[in-house]
Design a protein around this motif. Structure first.
Motif, PDB file in Angstrom:
ATOM      1  N   GLY A 215      87.528 101.409  27.645  1.00  0.00           N
ATOM      2  CA  GLY A 215      86.624 102.112  26.850  1.00  0.00           C
ATOM      3  C   GLY A 215      87.346 103.025  25.992  1.00  0.00           C
ATOM      4  N   SER A 216      88.675 103.210  26.113  1.00  0.00           N
ATOM      5  CA  SER A 216      89.276 104.070  25.238  1.00  0.00           C
ATOM      6  C   SER A 216      89.619 103.437  23.743  1.00  0.00           C
ATOM      7  CB  SER A 216      90.770 104.378  25.904  1.00  0.00           C
ATOM      8  OG  SER A 216      91.562 103.575  26.121  1.00  0.00           O
ATOM      9  N   MET A 217      89.401 101.786  23.934  1.00  0.00           N
ATOM     10  CA  MET A 217      89.707 101.136  22.716  1.00  0.00           C
ATOM     11  C   MET A 217      88.429 100.176  22.603  1.00  0.00           C
ATOM     12  SD  MET A 217      93.599 100.091  23.565  1.00  0.00           S
ATOM     13  CE  MET A 217      93.393  99.692  25.447  1.00  0.00           C
ATOM     14  N   PRO A 218      87.119 100.766  22.107  1.00  0.00           N
ATOM     15  CA  PRO A 218      86.184  99.915  22.101  1.00  0.00           C
ATOM     16  C   PRO A 218      86.194  98.797  20.957  1.00  0.00           C
ATOM     17  CG  PRO A 218      85.716 102.356  21.532  1.00  0.00           C
ATOM     18  CD  PRO A 218      87.133 102.071  22.187  1.00  0.00           C
ATOM     19  N   PHE A 219      87.078  99.164  20.172  1.00  0.00           N
ATOM     20  CA  PHE A 219      86.956  97.803  19.303  1.00  0.00           C
ATOM     21  C   PHE A 219      87.563  96.648  19.631  1.00  0.00           C
ATOM     22  CE2 PHE A 219      90.251 101.318  19.065  1.00  0.00           C
ATOM     23  CZ  PHE A 219      91.478 100.687  19.616  1.00  0.00           C
ATOM     24  N   LEU A 220      88.327  96.767  20.845  1.00  0.00           N
ATOM     25  CA  LEU A 220      88.975  95.442  21.469  1.00  0.00           C
ATOM     26  C   LEU A 220      87.685  94.593  22.267  1.00  0.00           C
ATOM     27  CD1 LEU A 220      92.154  96.473  22.707  1.00  0.00           C
ATOM     28  CD2 LEU A 220      91.697  95.557  20.458  1.00  0.00           C
ATOM     29  N   GLY A 221      86.575  95.211  22.418  1.00  0.00           N
ATOM     30  CA  GLY A 221      85.292  94.453  23.285  1.00  0.00           C
ATOM     31  C   GLY A 221      84.228  94.216  22.210  1.00  0.00           C
ATOM     32  N   VAL A 222      83.189  93.522  22.903  1.00  0.00           N
ATOM     33  CA  VAL A 222      81.986  93.633  22.254  1.00  0.00           C
ATOM     34  C   VAL A 222      80.716  94.237  23.108  1.00  0.00           C
ATOM     35  CG1 VAL A 222      80.225  91.899  21.297  1.00  0.00           C
ATOM     36  CG2 VAL A 222      82.744  91.497  21.127  1.00  0.00           C
ATOM     37  N   SER A 223      80.215  95.325  22.589  1.00  0.00           N
ATOM     38  CA  SER A 223      79.322  96.010  23.463  1.00  0.00           C
ATOM     39  C   SER A 223      77.878  95.522  23.307  1.00  0.00           C
ATOM     40  CB  SER A 223      79.137  97.633  23.018  1.00  0.00           C
ATOM     41  OG  SER A 223      78.026  98.234  23.461  1.00  0.00           O
ATOM     42  N   ALA A 224      77.237  94.970  24.692  1.00  0.00           N
ATOM     43  CA  ALA A 224      75.917  94.522  24.750  1.00  0.00           C
ATOM     44  C   ALA A 224      74.826  95.605  24.252  1.00  0.00           C
ATOM     45  CB  ALA A 224      75.927  93.792  25.950  1.00  0.00           C
ATOM     46  N   ILE A 225      75.392  96.887  24.604  1.00  0.00           N
ATOM     47  CA  ILE A 225      74.303  98.079  24.328  1.00  0.00           C
ATOM     48  C   ILE A 225      74.426  98.335  22.705  1.00  0.00           C
ATOM     49  CG2 ILE A 225      74.257 100.523  24.600  1.00  0.00           C
ATOM     50  CD1 ILE A 225      75.466 100.293  27.124  1.00  0.00           C
ATOM     51  N   ASP A 226      75.490  97.987  22.104  1.00  0.00           N
ATOM     52  CA  ASP A 226      75.150  97.860  20.763  1.00  0.00           C
ATOM     53  C   ASP A 226      74.233  96.837  20.169  1.00  0.00           C
ATOM     54  OD1 ASP A 226      76.952  99.972  20.614  1.00  0.00           O
ATOM     55  OD2 ASP A 226      78.727  98.867  19.567  1.00  0.00           O
ATOM     56  N   GLY A 227      74.532  95.620  20.789  1.00  0.00           N
ATOM     57  CA  GLY A 227      73.738  94.623  20.323  1.00  0.00           C
ATOM     58  C   GLY A 227      72.019  94.975  20.614  1.00  0.00           C
ATOM     59  N   ASP A 283      79.458  95.003  28.897  1.00  0.00           N
ATOM     60  CA  ASP A 283      79.216  93.738  28.515  1.00  0.00           C
ATOM     61  C   ASP A 283      77.953  93.164  28.902  1.00  0.00           C
ATOM     62  OD1 ASP A 283      79.508  93.664  31.438  1.00  0.00           O
ATOM     63  OD2 ASP A 283      80.953  92.070  31.529  1.00  0.00           O
ATOM     64  N   ARG A 284      77.047  93.561  29.642  1.00  0.00           N
ATOM     65  CA  ARG A 284      75.705  93.580  29.635  1.00  0.00           C
ATOM     66  C   ARG A 284      74.927  94.620  29.407  1.00  0.00           C
ATOM     67  NH1 ARG A 284      75.880  88.735  32.481  1.00  0.00           N
ATOM     68  NH2 ARG A 284      73.739  88.740  33.021  1.00  0.00           N
ATOM     69  N   CYS A 285      73.468  93.946  28.771  1.00  0.00           N
ATOM     70  CA  CYS A 285      72.477  94.973  28.446  1.00  0.00           C
ATOM     71  C   CYS A 285      71.200  94.090  28.770  1.00  0.00           C
ATOM     72  CB  CYS A 285      72.505  95.783  27.295  1.00  0.00           C
ATOM     73  SG  CYS A 285      71.448  96.872  27.281  1.00  0.00           S
ATOM     74  N   ARG A 286      70.213  94.377  29.493  1.00  0.00           N
ATOM     75  CA  ARG A 286      69.119  93.772  29.851  1.00  0.00           C
ATOM     76  C   ARG A 286      67.816  94.819  29.443  1.00  0.00           C
ATOM     77  NH1 ARG A 286      67.889  91.318  35.233  1.00  0.00           N
ATOM     78  NH2 ARG A 286      68.806  93.448  36.166  1.00  0.00           N
ATOM     79  N   ALA A 287      66.704  94.135  28.962  1.00  0.00           N
ATOM     80  CA  ALA A 287      65.647  94.807  28.708  1.00  0.00           C
ATOM     81  C   ALA A 287      64.291  94.221  28.888  1.00  0.00           C
ATOM     82  CB  ALA A 287      65.436  95.615  27.303  1.00  0.00           C
ATOM     83  N   ILE A 288      63.383  94.698  29.255  1.00  0.00           N
ATOM     84  CA  ILE A 288      61.962  93.807  29.771  1.00  0.00           C
ATOM     85  C   ILE A 288      60.870  94.444  28.653  1.00  0.00           C
ATOM     86  CG2 ILE A 288      60.221  93.361  31.365  1.00  0.00           C
ATOM     87  CD1 ILE A 288      62.278  93.345  33.630  1.00  0.00           C
ATOM     88  N   PHE A 289      60.505  93.622  27.913  1.00  0.00           N
ATOM     89  CA  PHE A 289      59.345  93.743  27.030  1.00  0.00           C
ATOM     90  C   PHE A 289      57.771  93.155  27.381  1.00  0.00           C
ATOM     91  CE2 PHE A 289      63.494  93.615  24.820  1.00  0.00           C
ATOM     92  CZ  PHE A 289      63.531  94.628  24.068  1.00  0.00           C
ATOM     93  N   ASP A 290      57.051  93.992  26.731  1.00  0.00           N
ATOM     94  CA  ASP A 290      55.569  93.711  27.065  1.00  0.00           C
ATOM     95  C   ASP A 290      54.849  93.734  25.682  1.00  0.00           C
ATOM     96  OD1 ASP A 290      52.780  93.642  27.729  1.00  0.00           O
ATOM     97  OD2 ASP A 290      52.914  95.485  28.984  1.00  0.00           O
ATOM     98  N   ARG A 291      54.481  92.440  25.306  1.00  0.00           N
ATOM     99  CA  ARG A 291      54.004  92.054  23.975  1.00  0.00           C
ATOM    100  C   ARG A 291      52.562  91.764  24.243  1.00  0.00           C
ATOM    101  NH1 ARG A 291      51.964  90.723  19.549  1.00  0.00           N
ATOM    102  NH2 ARG A 291      53.170  89.246  18.035  1.00  0.00           N
ATOM    103  N   ARG A 292      51.580  92.307  23.899  1.00  0.00           N
ATOM    104  CA  ARG A 292      50.148  92.025  23.697  1.00  0.00           C
ATOM    105  C   ARG A 292      49.734  91.324  22.457  1.00  0.00           C
ATOM    106  NH1 ARG A 292      48.353  93.848  28.737  1.00  0.00           N
ATOM    107  NH2 ARG A 292      50.265  94.453  29.942  1.00  0.00           N
ATOM    108  N   PHE A 293      49.284  90.081  22.589  1.00  0.00           N
ATOM    109  CA  PHE A 293      48.998  89.232  21.512  1.00  0.00           C
ATOM    110  C   PHE A 293      47.617  89.106  21.206  1.00  0.00           C
ATOM    111  CE2 PHE A 293      48.810  85.099  23.234  1.00  0.00           C
ATOM    112  CZ  PHE A 293      49.625  85.333  24.267  1.00  0.00           C
TER     113      PHE A 293
END
Ligand SMILES: [Zn+2]
Length: 422
Positions: A215-227, A283-293
């Protein structure tokens, strides 16, 4: 004419009994989740109807994972056969959502005050069940022989999708095209409104995977939260305005739900917030979406649009992998405009309330979908007592005069559909 008048008079005479029956139902806390007291509530309904010369069956969803020894999924179906005319099926769900906070009275006491009955599930939809039972009773007390068959069912789990309830009965062929002609679901939609369907539902889970680093060198990882941040921003910036610009021809209420919508149900990423923290790029981020069509959009297009948006948004965060998992898909349903069940209930509302009925569609879904899709019965509507806006609220209540009037409407519409009493 005389028949109709005597049925209406029998409902008025039974008003106190209808209120008491509703109170008795409220006092059984059939809370879902997890599915408490289903069996006792189904038996209560079944015993009551058996005493009124219905044939009663209990149909247990013994193939469903949610049917357990602790929380059995027991449905009740009662039928009273008259002449050889159509089969009219009145279906109500026995489950209620948990009470939640904010009540000023006991949610399961069945308090009667100021012309209203209070309690969790009174409006959604124990008053509707009572109206169905006493619609049948008033017809019988008026000495009217049914020209067809009247069925009343109490089913489980509507609030969690209805898979062990109406869907189960439809899969077993108990509610089926060729066997059942018309279905009325007394959900609370206001006493002068008829629901002819609902929008579609698409629930999905989006999982993003990045790469862990210190976490002190975030530029070395890929943040799933950023995604995920990029995905949420794209939804806000691109998708929401597009959805707000789409309007269905279905009469969905409230007015704002006539557009397509999306909601984020849940989100989690990185380390559990309650736990001890260590310096790591998520390294992980999850979300649940509710789309009404909308019926005009179709599921295929709604899904393809979402896929493309996620890909576009993630192209700005190299190294994030993604997966979309569909959790629930419900296509929109719409009763045919010329369905006899719509006109019969319209006529009954005109007769009882001296008002023109309003046709509406529901912003959410209800058991109509299983009747239409699994059972293949087009002639289904929702009509019942109770104000839609009070469903699932603290201090939920139902007006007693609405309950009595809805009972009358159900009785007249039932006879009308069987070809009598017009
Ligand atoms: Zn309901």
């Amino acid at each position: 004419m005389a028949t109709i008048d005597s049925i209406l008079a029998e409902v008025d005479r039974a008003a106190d009994e209808i209120v008491q029956f509703t109170v008795d139902l409220i006092r059984m806390p059939t809370i879902n989740p997890p599915g408490d007291e289903y069996e006792s509530c189904a038996r209560f309904l079944g015993n009551h109807l058996r005493q009124r010369r219905f044939d009663v069956e209990y149909i247990v969803a013994d193939g469903r994972p949610e049917h357990t020894a602790r929380h059995p999924r027991v449905n009740v179906v009662a039928s009273r056969r008259g002449g050889g005319g159509p089969v009219v099926h009145l279906n109500g769900h026995i489950d209620v959502v948990p009470p939640g906070d904010g009540w000023t009275l006991d949610p399961f006491a069945g308090v009667v005050r100021d012309g209203r009955i209070f309690g969790r599930g009174v409006c959604d939809m124990k008053a509707g069940l009572a109206a169905a039972v006493y619609a049948a009773e008033a017809i019988a007390r008026a000495g009217v022989v049914l020209p067809g068959t009247l069925e009343i069912s109490g089913t489980v789990d509507e609030e969690s999708g209805g898979f062990a309830g109406v869907a189960w009965l439809a899969e077993q062929g108990r509610i089926a095209k060729g066997r059942t002609d018309y279905v009325i679901i007394p959900e609370p939609l206001n006493v002068d409104r008829i629901s002819v369907g609902h929008r579609g539902v698409y629930w999905f889970e989006l999982t993003l995977v990045g790469r862990m680093a210190h976490g002190s060198m975030p530029f070395l990882g890929v943040s799933a939260i950023d995604g995920m941040t990029e995905v949420l921003a794209a939804i806000r910036r691109e998708l929401e305005p597009a959805l707000a610009g789409r309007l269905t021809s279905m009469p969905v209420v409230p007015e704002a739900a006539r557009h397509a919508t999306i909601n984020v149900n849940a989100i989690e990423g990185g380390q559990p917030i309650a736990g001890i923290q260590s310096p790591c790029v998520a390294d992980r981020c999850r979300a649940i979406f509710d789309r009404r069509f909308l019926i005009e959009e179709t599921f295929g297009r709604a899904k393809a649009e979402m896929d493309a948006l996620v890909k576009r948004a993630l192209s700005t965060v190299p190294g994030v992998e993604h997966e979309i998992r569909d959790l629930m898909v419900v296509d929109p349903v719409q009763t045919p405009h010329d369905s006899p069940v719509v006109s019969a209930v319209e006529r009954a509302i005109g007769r009882v309330l001296d008002r023109q009925a309003t046709l509406v569609a529901s912003p959410g879904t209800y058991d109509h979908k299983h009747v239409a899709r699994i059972a293949g019965i087009p002639h289904c509507i929702a009509y019942g007592p109770g104000e839609l806006e009070l469903a699932h609220q603290p201090d939920e209540s139902c007006r007693i005069d609405d309950l009595v009037n809805a009972t009358k409407v159900l009785a007249l519409a039932t006879l009308d559909l069987m070809g009598a009493g017009r």
